[in-house]
Design a protein around this motif. Structure first.
Motif, PDB file in Angstrom:
ATOM      1  N   ASN B 223       0.819  -1.214   0.000  1.00 39.05           N
ATOM      2  CA  ASN B 223       0.000   0.000   0.000  1.00 39.05           C
ATOM      3  C   ASN B 223       0.854   1.265   0.000  1.00 39.05           C
ATOM      4  O   ASN B 223       0.547   2.224  -0.712  1.00 39.05           O
ATOM      5  CB  ASN B 223      -0.965  -0.015   1.192  1.00 39.05           C
ATOM      6  CG  ASN B 223      -2.088  -1.009   0.976  1.00 39.05           C
ATOM      7  OD1 ASN B 223      -2.145  -1.675  -0.058  1.00 39.05           O
ATOM      8  ND2 ASN B 223      -2.986  -1.127   1.934  1.00 39.05           N
ATOM      9  N   PHE B 224       1.944   1.260   0.761  1.00 39.04           N
ATOM     10  CA  PHE B 224       2.820   2.439   0.738  1.00 39.04           C
ATOM     11  C   PHE B 224       3.492   2.579  -0.632  1.00 39.04           C
ATOM     12  O   PHE B 224       3.659   3.687  -1.143  1.00 39.04           O
ATOM     13  CB  PHE B 224       3.882   2.348   1.848  1.00 39.04           C
ATOM     14  CG  PHE B 224       3.293   2.264   3.232  1.00 39.04           C
ATOM     15  CD1 PHE B 224       2.173   3.010   3.583  1.00 39.04           C
ATOM     16  CD2 PHE B 224       3.840   1.418   4.188  1.00 39.04           C
ATOM     17  CE1 PHE B 224       1.611   2.925   4.862  1.00 39.04           C
ATOM     18  CE2 PHE B 224       3.293   1.325   5.468  1.00 39.04           C
ATOM     19  CZ  PHE B 224       2.177   2.078   5.800  1.00 39.04           C
ATOM     20  N   CYS B 226       2.308   1.591  -3.582  1.00 37.44           N
ATOM     21  CA  CYS B 226       1.331   2.052  -4.578  1.00 37.44           C
ATOM     22  C   CYS B 226       0.878   3.484  -4.324  1.00 37.44           C
ATOM     23  O   CYS B 226       0.431   4.164  -5.242  1.00 37.44           O
ATOM     24  CB  CYS B 226       0.120   1.123  -4.607  1.00 37.44           C
ATOM     25  SG  CYS B 226       0.489  -0.508  -5.298  1.00 37.44           S
ATOM     26  N   THR B 227       1.009   3.960  -3.097  1.00 42.11           N
ATOM     27  CA  THR B 227       0.553   5.316  -2.781  1.00 42.11           C
ATOM     28  C   THR B 227       1.658   6.345  -2.983  1.00 42.11           C
ATOM     29  O   THR B 227       1.413   7.422  -3.529  1.00 42.11           O
ATOM     30  CB  THR B 227       0.032   5.375  -1.331  1.00 42.11           C
ATOM     31  OG1 THR B 227      -0.992   4.389  -1.169  1.00 42.11           O
ATOM     32  CG2 THR B 227      -0.541   6.750  -1.008  1.00 42.11           C
ATOM     33  N   LEU B 228       2.885   6.037  -2.556  1.00 33.66           N
ATOM     34  CA  LEU B 228       3.968   7.023  -2.549  1.00 33.66           C
ATOM     35  C   LEU B 228       5.045   6.761  -3.582  1.00 33.66           C
ATOM     36  O   LEU B 228       5.865   7.633  -3.835  1.00 33.66           O
ATOM     37  CB  LEU B 228       4.666   7.021  -1.180  1.00 33.66           C
ATOM     38  CG  LEU B 228       3.906   7.586  -0.004  1.00 33.66           C
ATOM     39  CD1 LEU B 228       4.688   7.348   1.273  1.00 33.66           C
ATOM     40  CD2 LEU B 228       3.687   9.075  -0.220  1.00 33.66           C
ATOM     41  N   SER B 229       5.112   5.556  -4.135  1.00 33.33           N
ATOM     42  CA  SER B 229       6.197   5.177  -5.034  1.00 33.33           C
ATOM     43  C   SER B 229       7.581   5.459  -4.436  1.00 33.33           C
ATOM     44  O   SER B 229       8.413   6.127  -5.036  1.00 33.33           O
ATOM     45  CB  SER B 229       6.038   5.907  -6.381  1.00 33.33           C
ATOM     46  OG  SER B 229       6.841   5.310  -7.369  1.00 33.33           O
ATOM     47  N   PRO B 230       7.839   4.931  -3.228  1.00 35.68           N
ATOM     48  CA  PRO B 230       9.134   5.194  -2.586  1.00 35.68           C
ATOM     49  C   PRO B 230      10.286   4.528  -3.333  1.00 35.68           C
ATOM     50  O   PRO B 230      10.110   3.482  -3.952  1.00 35.68           O
ATOM     51  CB  PRO B 230       8.975   4.583  -1.187  1.00 35.68           C
ATOM     52  CG  PRO B 230       7.946   3.508  -1.353  1.00 35.68           C
ATOM     53  CD  PRO B 230       6.999   4.034  -2.400  1.00 35.68           C
TER      54      PRO B 230
END
Lengths: 301, 301
Positions: B223-224, B226-230
């Motif tokens: 989820n992180f 897909c949300t932030l593209s770290p």
């Protein structure tokens, strides 16, 4: 003299091309069917060349379907990368247009473009950290953090987050070919259609589809809120044409957050926190104009 | 002459205070029990006054438990806001220290502080977009997007995202007092302890607890991503002292992403993508020094 921009809303079924300055001033707009890259980009270039004979363009902005490379320092900047769309993998959109038209080119995802348009002229003007989510054939998200468009390794793929799925209440397995019951797999337009046997626009506002839809969207928004701490969330796209979804989603988010994050914006009915796009159906093409404006500013910096 | 900074790692059970320059140069460090705000901040001020008699401090950085207000333009900037910790709601940490010590004060969440320390000197040096997650008594996350620490409406609360929970495989109801089976409710140290009847450190590396734990952490990381593209994710905290979790989590993330995001960093075994903190147990206090350095730079800008 005010600047004049070209704009491309590059989608899987059509390329919308326009010339304009902003929401109050779009001079011209055309629609080009998306066929092969050579033909589609050829017609796009021909359009801007013809316009260019009359107007000098300061920059062109492109909001595109993806996946794509938005990193200006990367050797594949401006490419559509590994799309399942036949023929379009590894297509150098920016290079092709820049070599033909010799103007600065702004390039980002369709959702980041729309997010930036809403930031300049719409529902999130003056805000620095927000999410723009579109729910339609797919689910995509973009936005800004600290005044910068969301990039990183690549770009967000917010439709593919995982959300709770109670298979007793909803045995539907999801439609995402990669992840089955991710957010997009459970809540996109095609998911609604397949689960209920009718397209979203045919489901009346009191259909149980919308209560379930609001549960999935509400869970996803809670995840974006807890991850990014956005000041506001914009929900657009065809699914959101069902306006009764907005109060259902706001109730769901309030219920799920359970007053954990105590700030005024999350305290009331969330009417000013979860909102439709202010630019409506023009958010895509205006977003591309906004990207052109950004590219023009950066080129002259 | 190189600058010298004060640092406070403000936690619910102890305040660690230090004087230093960076990882190679911490002059002094003390531990103060967290009691009442007046007593704890009084002892913190006394420590820096005593140090100040010998060294002139350029700035003090504070990485704090929360929730807190990290917005420098807000009237409650520098306050711990609505914490359940008795006596600490609406405590003006920054104002109290600045009025007593007359130096610029940097202030952020404990996790954003640690993230910034890792950005200056550790596992994400040179990267502009990343997530720092700590899993212990609670689960907290921070990081940067486009080179800016994650803020927005308030600050992230990454421990409280919702993740899939298969109650057939794991009937445990979760320990979060606000959301029951959110990520923290399912995967924090207290959740492990309550589910398995033993603290995390007592569970051997082949215990089934760790397979399940890796599933929840893997879902949250997807989820992180897909949300932030770290560009990278750092996992720290007491739970991650079980080092066998790292390969389990990497496998889980790779399996869940299902090759949807095709970039080299996500292509292999993820050994360079999901990593432990480079600063280890000092990431908190070094993060506070990093915040002091930032405050000093901003004050002289």
């Amino acid at each position: 003299m005010s600047k004049l921009f070209g704009a491309v809303e590059a989608g899987g079924t059509k390329f919308v091309c326009a010339i304009g300055v902003g929401p109050e001033d779009i001079h011209d707009i055309v629609r080009i069917d998306t066929t092969t890259p050579a033909e589609t980009l050829g017609r796009t270039i021909a359009y801007f060349r013809q316009q260019h004979a009359h107007h000098s363009l300061d920059a062109i902005g492109i909001g595109s379907f993806g996946p794509l490379d938005p990193d200006a320092t990367s050797p594949t900047f401006g490419f559509i990368t590994s799309t399942p769309k036949p023929g379009w993998s590894n297509t150098d959109i920016v290079g092709t247009l820049r070599n033909a038209l010799h103007v600065p080119i702004g390039f980002d995802t369709d959702v980041n473009a729309a997010a930036f348009g809403e930031h300049l002229w719409g529902a999130v003007a003056g805000l620095h950290t927000f999410v723009y989510l579109t729910l339609g054939t797919g689910i995509g998200g973009g936005g800004m953090v600290g005044g910068k468009l969301l990039h990183g390794l690549l770009h967000p793929e917010m439709g593919h987050i995982l959300v709770p799925h109670d298979r007793t209440a909803d045995p539907f397995g999801g439609v995402c070919p990669f992840h089955a019951d991710c957010f997009e797999g459970l809540a996109s337009g095609p998911a609604l259609h397949k689960r209920w046997g009718a397209p979203a626009e045919a489901l009346p506002s009191d259909h149980p589809a919308w209560t379930l839809e609001a549960q999935y969207i509400g869970s996803a928004l809670v995840n974006f809120i807890c991850t990014l701490s956005p000041q506001r969330i914009i929900l657009g796209g065809g699914v959101m044409h069902q306006r009764s979804l907005f109060p259902l989603i706001r109730n769901q988010v309030r219920s799920l957050l359970h007053e954990y994050i105590r700030v005024p914006a999350l305290g009331g009915g969330l009417e000013d926190f979860i909102v439709p796009p202010a630019l409506g159906d023009r958010s895509g093409i205006l977003g591309a104009i906004a990207l052109a404006q950004l590219a023009s500013t950066e080129a002259s910096a």
